[in-house]
Design an enzyme around this catalytic site. Structure first.
Site, PDB file in Angstrom:
ATOM      1  N   LYS A   1       0.854  -1.185   0.000  1.00 41.98           N
ATOM      2  CA  LYS A   1       0.000   0.000   0.000  1.00 41.98           C
ATOM      3  C   LYS A   1       0.891   1.236   0.000  1.00 41.98           C
ATOM      4  O   LYS A   1       1.929   1.261   0.693  1.00 41.98           O
ATOM      5  CB  LYS A   1      -0.897  -0.034   1.248  1.00 41.98           C
ATOM      6  CG  LYS A   1      -1.931   1.079   1.317  1.00 41.98           C
ATOM      7  CD  LYS A   1      -2.840   0.917   2.542  1.00 41.98           C
ATOM      8  CE  LYS A   1      -3.914   1.980   2.615  1.00 41.98           C
ATOM      9  NZ  LYS A   1      -4.822   1.789   3.777  1.00 41.98           N
TER      10      LYS A   1
ATOM     11  N   SER B   1      -9.785   1.887   2.752  1.00 35.70           N
ATOM     12  CA  SER B   1      -8.876   2.640   1.924  1.00 35.70           C
ATOM     13  C   SER B   1      -7.826   1.785   1.209  1.00 35.70           C
ATOM     14  O   SER B   1      -7.186   2.269   0.275  1.00 35.70           O
ATOM     15  CB  SER B   1      -8.157   3.690   2.771  1.00 35.70           C
ATOM     16  OG  SER B   1      -7.343   3.061   3.756  1.00 35.70           O
TER      17      SER B   1
ATOM     18  N   SER C   1     -10.126  -0.503   6.939  1.00 38.88           N
ATOM     19  CA  SER C   1      -9.526  -0.408   5.602  1.00 38.88           C
ATOM     20  C   SER C   1      -8.795  -1.629   5.084  1.00 38.88           C
ATOM     21  O   SER C   1      -8.400  -1.645   3.916  1.00 38.88           O
ATOM     22  CB  SER C   1      -8.582   0.781   5.535  1.00 38.88           C
ATOM     23  OG  SER C   1      -9.331   1.957   5.383  1.00 38.88           O
TER      24      SER C   1
HETATM   25  N1  GLN Z   1     -13.367   4.296   6.105  1.00 36.97           N
HETATM   26  C1  GLN Z   1     -12.803   4.751   7.331  1.00 36.97           C
HETATM   27  C2  GLN Z   1     -12.372   6.195   7.174  1.00 36.97           C
HETATM   28  O1  GLN Z   1     -12.650   6.744   6.186  1.00 36.97           O
HETATM   29  C3  GLN Z   1     -11.645   3.876   7.726  1.00 36.97           C
HETATM   30  C4  GLN Z   1     -10.438   4.117   6.923  1.00 36.97           C
HETATM   31  C5  GLN Z   1      -9.269   3.284   7.347  1.00 36.97           C
HETATM   32  O2  GLN Z   1      -9.430   2.252   8.006  1.00 36.97           O
HETATM   33  N2  GLN Z   1      -8.086   3.757   7.008  1.00 36.97           N
HETATM   34  O3  GLN Z   1     -11.789   6.762   8.023  1.00 36.97           O
END
Ligand code: GLN
Length: 483
Positions: free
Chosen positions: A76, A151, A175
């Site tokens: 990532k 994400s 995410s």
């Molecule tokens: N969807 C959540 C957010 O927007 C979690 C994102 C994540 O786990 N990095 O914060």
């Protein structure tokens, strides 16, 4: 080879059936062919990849290979990797070549894995659909009209489309688990503190945790073995003896007690997802597990608490991006303050700005007690709910996501709807617990469904065991999208 497990790849490399260079080339060719449509990778660097593969081949030839030596994986783009463009999905870091390696990258290098590239992600890991990325959305390999989740959507799409054998992700509120569910993969978020956050660009430091995304629980266990461990450079890294996360994979499940939180099966859960998840739980009963109804009464407060705590920490963490030492600097500006303002206004996207504004607001004098402190209290109550729950069960199961992958554009204009897609995953981060998602069927439009497995603190081996036994008895995890 593209469908092979990490163990099978390691065996093929050890038996000289193929070289790491050949394997890397196979994946690079698939990336060149399929990535233009999927947009799963932000950076690919063939020369760097092949150099690593040649080094791995030399190491294998010396007989010094380990379980992952020579295996190509993707990272990532939140992990700093020396000499690689490291963007975190943002224009702010679109010119940032990292001068050092994150601990996770360092550990994978030590294990001899080969980096295929850096994967697309929501900007600064803020999002659930990969649509906030400066580099554009990632398409779901199962259905090009659908989001890949976020994400870590680039990592998820890359593994799912077999552009890599496995990938790293990070999970602040879901995410790893949510994109794994939406793309039909196995993904694991470890207990907070098990994997070092050093060199992993910070979003919400008290929640961020890195983990593996792969085709099976067994692959995740091998990946986690390489990633986990104490690191003095991360003050929240836990000093514990090293574990072999694959040690219990084969243990029979007889006697396992699975807690089913009523809140996970209530209003808001799509019927197609409920059906697949219930069928998976029935399969667990056949494997010898028993189920018990439990309750997590404060779970409904997890999304509101998270959207105070995470933006608060993000507003502080993202203050370092000021255009001075690295990152985007506005080409035209007046004085220093103007340079800061213009650089940040141009460098950050809308979702990141929304979080910075919310975070700054909830931390400001007069609002701190009403929002931030209150959210921290709720966080404690949520953690206590899990402590209570684990008195009557070994693992908790339920859906990972309330629906299958939604269409691109569907929720992009409605932040609250987007935030609710993590309703089942966020509480786990607030409590610091480990959680994973495994494929358990398909829902509407043939899109994958994920079963979430939540463990008690340091319950990774037990979760992986439960996931692996299910995968021995089912083949959802072997299904791959067409192409
Ligand atoms: N969807 C959540 C957010 O927007 C979690 C994102 C994540 O786990 N990095 O914060």
């Amino acid at each position: 080879m593209i469908n092979a497990s990490l163990k099978e790849l390691a065996a093929a490399l050890a038996a000289k059936q193929l070289s790491s260079v050949e394997l890397a080339t196979l994946f690079l060719e698939r990336i060149a062919r399929l990535n233009p449509a999927l947009n799963a990778f932000i950076t690919v660097d063939t020369e760097k990849t092949l150099t690593m593969a040649r080094a791995a081949d030399a190491r294998l030839a010396r007989g010094e290979g380990g379980p992952l030596t020579g295996i190509p994986i993707a990272h990532k783009d939140i992990f700093c990797a020396e000499g690689w463009l490291t963007t975190c999905g943002s224009k702010m870091l679109s010119n940032f070549i990292s001068p050092y390696d994150a601990t996770v990258i360092e550990r994978f290098k030590a294990a001899g894995t080969v980096t295929l590239g850096k994967t697309n992600m929501d900007e600064f890991a803020m999002g659930s659909s990969n649509e906030t990325s400066f580099y554009g959305p990632v398409k779901n390999p199962w259905d090009g009209a659908a989001v890949s989740g976020g994400s870590s959507g680039g990592s998820a799409a890359a593994v799912s489309a077999r552009l890599t054998s496995a990938a790293t992700g990070t999970d602040t509120g879901g995410s790893i688990r949510q994109p794994a569910a939406l793309c039909g993969l196995t993904g694991l978020k470890p207990t907070y503190g098990v994997v070092s956050r050093y060199g992993m660009i910070a979003f919400a430091s008290s929640l961020d945790q890195a983990g593996p995304m792969a085709k099976s629980a067994e692959d995740c266990a091998l990946m986690l073995n390489a990633m986990a461990g104490f690191d003095a450079r991360d003050s929240t890294s836990l000093e514990r003896p090293a574990e072999d996360y694959a040690r219990d994979l084969d243990k029979p499940l007889a006697g396992l007690k699975i807690g089913l939180p009523q809140e996970f099966f209530a209003e808001g859960l799509s019927a197609d997802v409920a059906q697949a998840v219930e069928a998976a739980i029935a399969a667990y009963r056949t494997l010898g597990a028993t189920t018990v109804d439990i309750s997590l009464p404060n779970m409904k407060l997890s999304v509101p608490a998270y959207y105070v705590i995470a933006p608060a920490e993000a507003s502080s963490n993202l203050s370092r991006f000021d255009g001075v030492r690295y990152g985007w600097r506005a080409p035209h500006y007046g004085d220093l303050a103007d340079m800061y303002c213009k650089s940040r206004a141009q460098g950050f996207g809308a979702e990141v700005k929304r979080r910075i504004l919310i975070g700054t607001y909830v931390l400001s004098h007069g609002y701190y007690d009403a929002y931030y402190l209150q959210a921290q209290r709720i966080r404690r109550l949520i953690a206590r709910d899990f402590v209570e729950a684990f008195k009557s069960c070994d693992l908790i199961m339920g859906p990972t996501s309330p629906s299958v992958a939604f269409d691109l554009g569907d929720k992009a204009g409605d932040p609250v709807q987007m935030y609710l897609s993590d309703i089942y995953t966020i509480a786990v981060n607030l409590a610091g617990l480990p959680g994973m998602s495994i494929p358990c069927g398909f829902g509407l439009q043939g899109r994958p469904v994920g079963l979430q497995i939540i463990g008690d603190y340091f319950g990774e081996a037990r979760m992986l065991n439960a996931a692996h036994r299910y995968q021995l008895a089912s083949d959802w995890h072997r299904r791959a999208p067409a192409q």
